[in-house]
Design an enzyme around this catalytic site. Sequence first.
Site, PDB file in Angstrom:
ATOM      1  N   ASP A  75       0.855  -1.198   0.000  1.00 59.93           N
ATOM      2  CA  ASP A  75       0.000   0.000   0.000  1.00 59.93           C
ATOM      3  C   ASP A  75       0.889   1.246   0.000  1.00 59.93           C
ATOM      4  O   ASP A  75       1.739   1.404   0.883  1.00 59.93           O
ATOM      5  CB  ASP A  75      -0.853   0.073   1.272  1.00 59.93           C
ATOM      6  N   HIS A  79      -2.809   5.723  -1.481  1.00 62.22           N
ATOM      7  CA  HIS A  79      -3.966   4.829  -1.374  1.00 62.22           C
ATOM      8  C   HIS A  79      -5.072   5.474  -0.539  1.00 62.22           C
ATOM      9  O   HIS A  79      -6.247   5.245  -0.788  1.00 62.22           O
ATOM     10  CB  HIS A  79      -3.528   3.510  -0.758  1.00 62.22           C
ATOM     11  N   HIS A 206      -4.654   2.799   7.925  1.00 58.09           N
ATOM     12  CA  HIS A 206      -4.648   3.439   6.611  1.00 58.09           C
ATOM     13  C   HIS A 206      -4.592   4.971   6.755  1.00 58.09           C
ATOM     14  O   HIS A 206      -3.775   5.642   6.123  1.00 58.09           O
ATOM     15  CB  HIS A 206      -5.900   3.051   5.815  1.00 58.09           C
TER      16      HIS A 206
HETATM   17  C1  23J Z   1      -9.942   0.123   0.715  1.00 54.32           C
HETATM   18  C2  23J Z   1     -10.844   0.442   1.717  1.00 54.32           C
HETATM   19  C3  23J Z   1     -10.668  -0.092   2.977  1.00 54.32           C
HETATM   20  C4  23J Z   1      -9.599  -0.932   3.204  1.00 54.32           C
HETATM   21  C5  23J Z   1      -8.686  -1.258   2.192  1.00 54.32           C
HETATM   22  C6  23J Z   1      -8.881  -0.734   0.961  1.00 54.32           C
HETATM   23  C7  23J Z   1      -7.531  -2.180   2.422  1.00 54.32           C
HETATM   24  O1  23J Z   1      -7.480  -2.908   3.370  1.00 54.32           O
HETATM   25  C8  23J Z   1      -6.380  -2.231   1.492  1.00 54.32           C
HETATM   26  O2  23J Z   1      -6.114  -3.265   0.873  1.00 54.32           O
HETATM   27  O3  23J Z   1      -5.683  -1.254   1.381  1.00 54.32           O
HETATM   28  S1  23J Z   1      -9.377  -1.614   4.807  1.00 54.32           S
HETATM   29 MN    MN Z   2      -4.098  -2.599   0.329  1.00 54.85          MN
END
Ligand code: 23J
Ligand code: MN
Length: 256
Positions: A75, A79, A206
């Site tokens: 990531d 992202h 994140h």
């Molecule tokens: C998009 C939205 C929520 C999440 C995620 C992606 C991931 O876990 C990821 O793979 O980056 S929690």
């Molecule tokens: Mn990811």
Amino acid sequence: MGVLEQFGSAILSGDIKIVDLTHTLEPDFPVLQLPPEFGQCEPFKIEEVSCYDDRGPAWYWRNFSCNEHTGTHFDAPVHWVTGKDVPDGSVDTIDPDGFVRPACVMDFSNEASGDDDFVLTADHIKAWENDNGEIPAGSWAIFRTDWSNRSGEEYLNMKEDGAHHPGPDADAIRYLIDRDVVGLGVETIGTDAGQGHLFEPQYPAHALLHGAGKYGLQCLRNLDQLPPTGAVIVASPLKIKAGSGSPLRVIALVEG
Ligand code: 23J
Ligand code: MN
């Protein structure tokens, strides 16, 4: 001997061993499932182009497609919305200096084995540092849960109220950012807990890590083959233009 020459000899002699931390990319490997109102992650898909046949008599090759967050993957800061303005924050522009880094492997597999919603706190990290020394700036924080022993439905562990798997709380992430780690690596489908949408802030790993320019590694395996300190992780994402992440082969170098 120079340090790289010593390193090369140690690789050749077997004094340094390679551990594969990667799952096989295949259509059956689970992908993140978000609530239905959101766009969804495509699984790995494969299509044969030719196989020593009339489509190409002497060669075998295939087309594949997938989401940037399929399988064992990296990531990048962009992202998350919090990381959208991080300079050089996509996989094609981040500094490759971060692709080879020491690992601090924090083993909480015992705790996680009895609690699908095990939450990694700053106190857990401090306890690990008490036993193993302070996490050096620039290293990977690796959260071992042995979750990678699961497969299929049990890996996502989806219930009516969403996925249930371990993850860090916001204070744990703030602590890791304070240590200036390069990023956080996990065995689960996301760096955040399955119930991370209920945390404050939502999805703290994140939101906070990527906002601070840090990286994520997800769907790791074989963490039980790594020492708490002393391993070096090689995690080099594909150079996808403006990529938010990428599937990749993650390997660790360990002294054997
Ligand atoms: C998009 C939205 C929520 C999440 C995620 C992606 C991931 O876990 C990821 O793979 O980056 S929690
Ligand atoms: Mn990811």
